[in-house]
Design a protein around this motif. Sequence first.
Motif, PDB file in Angstrom:
ATOM      1  N   MET A 155       9.832  -9.716   2.257  1.00  0.00           N
ATOM      2  CA  MET A 155       9.727  -9.113   3.394  1.00  0.00           C
ATOM      3  C   MET A 155       8.171  -9.202   3.840  1.00  0.00           C
ATOM      4  SD  MET A 155      10.488  -5.327   4.756  1.00  0.00           S
ATOM      5  CE  MET A 155      12.167  -5.744   4.745  1.00  0.00           C
ATOM      6  N   GLU A 156       7.869  -9.625   4.961  1.00  0.00           N
ATOM      7  CA  GLU A 156       6.478 -10.225   5.246  1.00  0.00           C
ATOM      8  C   GLU A 156       5.893  -8.562   5.753  1.00  0.00           C
ATOM      9  OE1 GLU A 156       4.128 -13.315   7.952  1.00  0.00           O
ATOM     10  OE2 GLU A 156       6.230 -12.961   8.331  1.00  0.00           O
ATOM     11  N   ARG A 157       4.612  -8.456   5.237  1.00  0.00           N
ATOM     12  CA  ARG A 157       3.707  -7.288   5.449  1.00  0.00           C
ATOM     13  C   ARG A 157       2.415  -8.310   5.571  1.00  0.00           C
ATOM     14  NH1 ARG A 157       5.883  -2.579   4.227  1.00  0.00           N
ATOM     15  NH2 ARG A 157       7.903  -2.527   3.308  1.00  0.00           N
ATOM     16  N   THR A 158       2.071  -7.997   6.755  1.00  0.00           N
ATOM     17  CA  THR A 158       0.584  -8.903   7.390  1.00  0.00           C
ATOM     18  C   THR A 158       0.079  -7.861   8.486  1.00  0.00           C
ATOM     19  OG1 THR A 158       1.720 -10.197   8.862  1.00  0.00           O
ATOM     20  CG2 THR A 158       1.363 -11.073   6.734  1.00  0.00           C
ATOM     21  N   ALA A 159      -1.319  -8.277   8.715  1.00  0.00           N
ATOM     22  CA  ALA A 159      -1.932  -7.462   9.645  1.00  0.00           C
ATOM     23  C   ALA A 159      -1.482  -7.987  11.106  1.00  0.00           C
ATOM     24  CB  ALA A 159      -3.422  -7.844   9.543  1.00  0.00           C
ATOM     25  N   PRO A 160      -1.787  -7.464  12.156  1.00  0.00           N
ATOM     26  CA  PRO A 160      -1.422  -7.889  13.336  1.00  0.00           C
ATOM     27  C   PRO A 160      -1.982  -9.281  13.442  1.00  0.00           C
ATOM     28  CG  PRO A 160      -2.081  -5.665  13.710  1.00  0.00           C
ATOM     29  CD  PRO A 160      -2.369  -5.895  12.374  1.00  0.00           C
ATOM     30  N   THR A 161      -1.104 -10.210  14.166  1.00  0.00           N
ATOM     31  CA  THR A 161      -1.538 -11.498  14.383  1.00  0.00           C
ATOM     32  C   THR A 161      -2.162 -11.784  15.468  1.00  0.00           C
ATOM     33  OG1 THR A 161       0.529 -11.970  15.601  1.00  0.00           O
ATOM     34  CG2 THR A 161       0.680 -12.236  13.196  1.00  0.00           C
ATOM     35  N   THR A 162      -2.564 -10.948  16.634  1.00  0.00           N
ATOM     36  CA  THR A 162      -3.366 -11.037  17.716  1.00  0.00           C
ATOM     37  C   THR A 162      -4.793 -10.940  17.092  1.00  0.00           C
ATOM     38  OG1 THR A 162      -3.395  -8.717  18.199  1.00  0.00           O
ATOM     39  CG2 THR A 162      -1.815  -9.942  19.304  1.00  0.00           C
ATOM     40  N   GLY A 163      -5.444 -12.194  17.326  1.00  0.00           N
ATOM     41  CA  GLY A 163      -7.224 -12.018  16.794  1.00  0.00           C
ATOM     42  C   GLY A 163      -6.956 -12.132  15.425  1.00  0.00           C
ATOM     43  N   HIS A 164      -8.161 -11.622  14.782  1.00  0.00           N
ATOM     44  CA  HIS A 164      -8.483 -11.679  13.366  1.00  0.00           C
ATOM     45  C   HIS A 164      -7.818 -10.702  12.754  1.00  0.00           C
ATOM     46  CE1 HIS A 164     -11.160 -15.070  13.734  1.00  0.00           C
ATOM     47  NE2 HIS A 164     -11.866 -14.352  14.686  1.00  0.00           N
ATOM     48  N   PRO A 165      -7.315 -10.649  11.609  1.00  0.00           N
ATOM     49  CA  PRO A 165      -6.632  -9.721  10.921  1.00  0.00           C
ATOM     50  C   PRO A 165      -7.422  -8.589  10.696  1.00  0.00           C
ATOM     51  CG  PRO A 165      -6.093 -11.793   9.851  1.00  0.00           C
ATOM     52  CD  PRO A 165      -7.275 -11.926  10.988  1.00  0.00           C
ATOM     53  N   THR A 166      -7.006  -7.338  10.851  1.00  0.00           N
ATOM     54  CA  THR A 166      -7.755  -6.068  10.735  1.00  0.00           C
ATOM     55  C   THR A 166      -7.739  -5.204   9.621  1.00  0.00           C
ATOM     56  OG1 THR A 166      -6.059  -4.784  11.640  1.00  0.00           O
ATOM     57  CG2 THR A 166      -7.682  -5.464  13.214  1.00  0.00           C
ATOM     58  N   ILE A 167      -7.315  -6.023   8.324  1.00  0.00           N
ATOM     59  CA  ILE A 167      -7.412  -5.449   6.998  1.00  0.00           C
ATOM     60  C   ILE A 167      -8.673  -4.876   6.577  1.00  0.00           C
ATOM     61  CG2 ILE A 167      -6.836  -5.720   4.674  1.00  0.00           C
ATOM     62  CD1 ILE A 167      -4.129  -5.606   6.383  1.00  0.00           C
ATOM     63  N   PRO A 168      -8.969  -3.903   6.292  1.00  0.00           N
ATOM     64  CA  PRO A 168     -10.370  -3.318   5.935  1.00  0.00           C
ATOM     65  C   PRO A 168     -10.746  -3.771   4.451  1.00  0.00           C
ATOM     66  CG  PRO A 168      -8.580  -1.471   5.835  1.00  0.00           C
ATOM     67  CD  PRO A 168      -8.126  -2.584   6.298  1.00  0.00           C
ATOM     68  N   ASP A 169     -11.994  -3.593   4.156  1.00  0.00           N
ATOM     69  CA  ASP A 169     -12.470  -3.873   2.912  1.00  0.00           C
ATOM     70  C   ASP A 169     -11.800  -2.780   2.056  1.00  0.00           C
ATOM     71  OD1 ASP A 169     -13.989  -6.108   3.705  1.00  0.00           O
ATOM     72  OD2 ASP A 169     -15.875  -4.910   4.014  1.00  0.00           O
ATOM     73  N   PRO A 170     -11.875  -3.163   0.564  1.00  0.00           N
ATOM     74  CA  PRO A 170     -11.234  -2.179  -0.270  1.00  0.00           C
ATOM     75  C   PRO A 170     -12.261  -0.951  -0.356  1.00  0.00           C
ATOM     76  CG  PRO A 170     -11.234  -4.451  -1.103  1.00  0.00           C
ATOM     77  CD  PRO A 170     -11.949  -4.568  -0.074  1.00  0.00           C
ATOM     78  N   VAL A 171     -11.497  -0.074  -0.704  1.00  0.00           N
ATOM     79  CA  VAL A 171     -12.351   1.363  -1.156  1.00  0.00           C
ATOM     80  C   VAL A 171     -11.926   1.929  -2.605  1.00  0.00           C
ATOM     81  CG1 VAL A 171     -12.370   2.126   1.345  1.00  0.00           C
ATOM     82  CG2 VAL A 171     -10.630   2.972  -0.092  1.00  0.00           C
ATOM     83  N   VAL A 172     -12.803   2.964  -2.890  1.00  0.00           N
ATOM     84  CA  VAL A 172     -12.470   3.497  -4.406  1.00  0.00           C
ATOM     85  C   VAL A 172     -12.134   4.797  -4.130  1.00  0.00           C
ATOM     86  CG1 VAL A 172     -13.418   3.852  -6.363  1.00  0.00           C
ATOM     87  CG2 VAL A 172     -14.210   1.882  -5.369  1.00  0.00           C
ATOM     88  N   LEU A 173     -11.181   5.021  -4.383  1.00  0.00           N
ATOM     89  CA  LEU A 173     -10.507   6.563  -4.851  1.00  0.00           C
ATOM     90  C   LEU A 173     -10.666   7.362  -6.215  1.00  0.00           C
ATOM     91  CD1 LEU A 173      -7.081   5.876  -2.763  1.00  0.00           C
ATOM     92  CD2 LEU A 173      -9.196   6.456  -1.789  1.00  0.00           C
ATOM     93  N   ASP A 174     -11.060   8.399  -6.017  1.00  0.00           N
ATOM     94  CA  ASP A 174     -10.925   9.276  -7.310  1.00  0.00           C
ATOM     95  C   ASP A 174      -9.361   9.928  -7.305  1.00  0.00           C
ATOM     96  OD1 ASP A 174     -11.038  11.249  -5.503  1.00  0.00           O
ATOM     97  OD2 ASP A 174     -12.995  11.992  -6.496  1.00  0.00           O
ATOM     98  N   ARG A 175      -9.408  10.615  -8.536  1.00  0.00           N
ATOM     99  CA  ARG A 175      -7.944  11.467  -8.690  1.00  0.00           C
ATOM    100  C   ARG A 175      -7.564  12.334  -7.479  1.00  0.00           C
ATOM    101  NH1 ARG A 175      -5.575  14.278 -13.949  1.00  0.00           N
ATOM    102  NH2 ARG A 175      -3.827  15.426 -12.789  1.00  0.00           N
ATOM    103  N   ASP A 176      -8.546  12.980  -6.693  1.00  0.00           N
ATOM    104  CA  ASP A 176      -8.591  13.432  -5.681  1.00  0.00           C
ATOM    105  C   ASP A 176      -7.940  12.617  -4.310  1.00  0.00           C
ATOM    106  OD1 ASP A 176      -9.127  16.013  -6.658  1.00  0.00           O
ATOM    107  OD2 ASP A 176     -11.289  16.042  -5.829  1.00  0.00           O
ATOM    108  N   GLY A 177      -8.255  11.327  -4.341  1.00  0.00           N
ATOM    109  CA  GLY A 177      -8.048  10.512  -3.358  1.00  0.00           C
ATOM    110  C   GLY A 177      -6.534  10.172  -3.528  1.00  0.00           C
ATOM    111  N   SER A 225      -1.225  -4.434   4.719  1.00  0.00           N
ATOM    112  CA  SER A 225      -0.532  -4.811   5.854  1.00  0.00           C
ATOM    113  C   SER A 225      -1.374  -3.495   6.838  1.00  0.00           C
ATOM    114  CB  SER A 225       0.817  -3.871   5.569  1.00  0.00           C
ATOM    115  OG  SER A 225       1.015  -2.398   5.480  1.00  0.00           O
ATOM    116  N   ALA A 226      -0.958  -3.659   8.238  1.00  0.00           N
ATOM    117  CA  ALA A 226      -1.609  -2.857   9.192  1.00  0.00           C
ATOM    118  C   ALA A 226      -1.228  -1.486   8.880  1.00  0.00           C
ATOM    119  CB  ALA A 226      -0.902  -3.324  10.606  1.00  0.00           C
ATOM    120  N   ALA A 227       0.068  -1.141   8.288  1.00  0.00           N
ATOM    121  CA  ALA A 227       0.427   0.207   7.968  1.00  0.00           C
ATOM    122  C   ALA A 227      -0.445   0.787   6.827  1.00  0.00           C
ATOM    123  CB  ALA A 227       1.861   0.419   7.862  1.00  0.00           C
ATOM    124  N   GLY A 228      -0.593  -0.351   5.809  1.00  0.00           N
ATOM    125  CA  GLY A 228      -1.553   0.254   4.647  1.00  0.00           C
ATOM    126  C   GLY A 228      -3.018   0.519   5.061  1.00  0.00           C
ATOM    127  N   ALA A 229      -3.302  -0.548   6.017  1.00  0.00           N
ATOM    128  CA  ALA A 229      -5.070  -0.264   6.452  1.00  0.00           C
ATOM    129  C   ALA A 229      -5.096   1.252   7.224  1.00  0.00           C
ATOM    130  CB  ALA A 229      -5.290  -1.547   7.357  1.00  0.00           C
TER     131      ALA A 229
END
Length: 398
Positions: free
Chosen positions: A1-23, A227-231
């Motif tokens: 099942m395809e899970r990608t960012a919106p195809t209009t313009g450039h993808p809007t997937i953000p850069d990775p972040v670091v979460l701790d246990r609270d995150g 994916s956009a939902a993940g972002a």
Amino acid sequence: MERTAPTTGHPTIPDPVVLDRDGLDALIDALRGDGYTVIGPRLRDGAIVLDPVESADDLPWGWIDEQDGGRYRLMPGDGNAAFAHTVGPQSWKRHLYPPRQTLWTGRRDGRGFTVDTPTDPAPRQAFLGVRACDLAAMAVQDRVFGVTPHDGRSAGQERFTDTGYAARRAAAFIVAVNCGRAGRTCFCDSVGTGPKAAGGYDLALTELPGAELPGRGAPAFLAAAGSAAGAALLARLPGRPAGAEDRAAAEAAVEGARAQMGRAMVSDAGPLLARNLEHPRWAEVAARCLNCANCTMVCPTCFCTTVEDSTDLSGDHVERWRRWDSCFTVDFSYIHGGAIRQSGLSRYRQWMTHKLSSWWEQFGTSGCTGCGRCITWCPVGIDITEEARAIKDSEGRG
């Protein structure tokens, strides 16, 4: 099942972040707040199983598993990681393709019957801790059940969509976890499915047990959107931007798992088995096989089912159920006049050659993703990689 960012313009997937246990706790809270039932790894009955998770406290912190042919046990790990275990006896298949499903019910209506099919909406489920081999298994079952594969390839099955599976698949939110440790029955690297998730997820976590956030000593997780939902969800979580050291640590963790693979599948398993259908090795393995069907029950891609009809004593109500079955049962190959595959040899050969060979002809991919469950949960430790290797080695001797 395809899970990608919106195809209009450039993808809007953000850069990775670091979460701790609270995150991580915030991630679970956010999913629950959005109406998802979060399913994740939990410690129960001496195994890591997939059950509802209400907070990060429910995860198996500090526990690892030891697996080998016919062997599984849990033990405390060296650290306090949440995802240092590998895959357990359950796969995500049971939540996307349940072991028992009602196909329709009927009731007597005057001189005829009224038939009703289930109309309940698919449950909103968030899968936390999906490993790369199981993501690949979901993609395999997408082809089997007629859902467009996440990589866009088609095996011509979309005309025959299993609507229940498709609805549950579409409603699921996938949080993958890249492996930082491999078990002795793992062989995903040799079949190209892991240990790093290649796609098909909304969020992917990589656990960094040695990393520490400022002022904290808890494990950290590199979180990347797929994916956009993940972002959108990631933007709501407390974390800090991932630096070069964090990314390097995540890659090092995955490469560490790659180096620990306990098994490897031969590279040409499909054509190898197709030209060795009468090999004497089939009789040797059949002498050990108990025909218990454990391998098919724990496999994340096996899809054999049977259909059962039942009525009440009055005959006014009837139900048709679909439930998991196995090609290892004699009745599975029954047609008018008897079963086609009556011997254990023929049933084991059917399973292994379908999984590794003829699956390519049907669905354009292998039916094995290298999770190793069939090896671990075989009571006599039959090893699918060993059987393929023995046939290959015999050709070399010839």
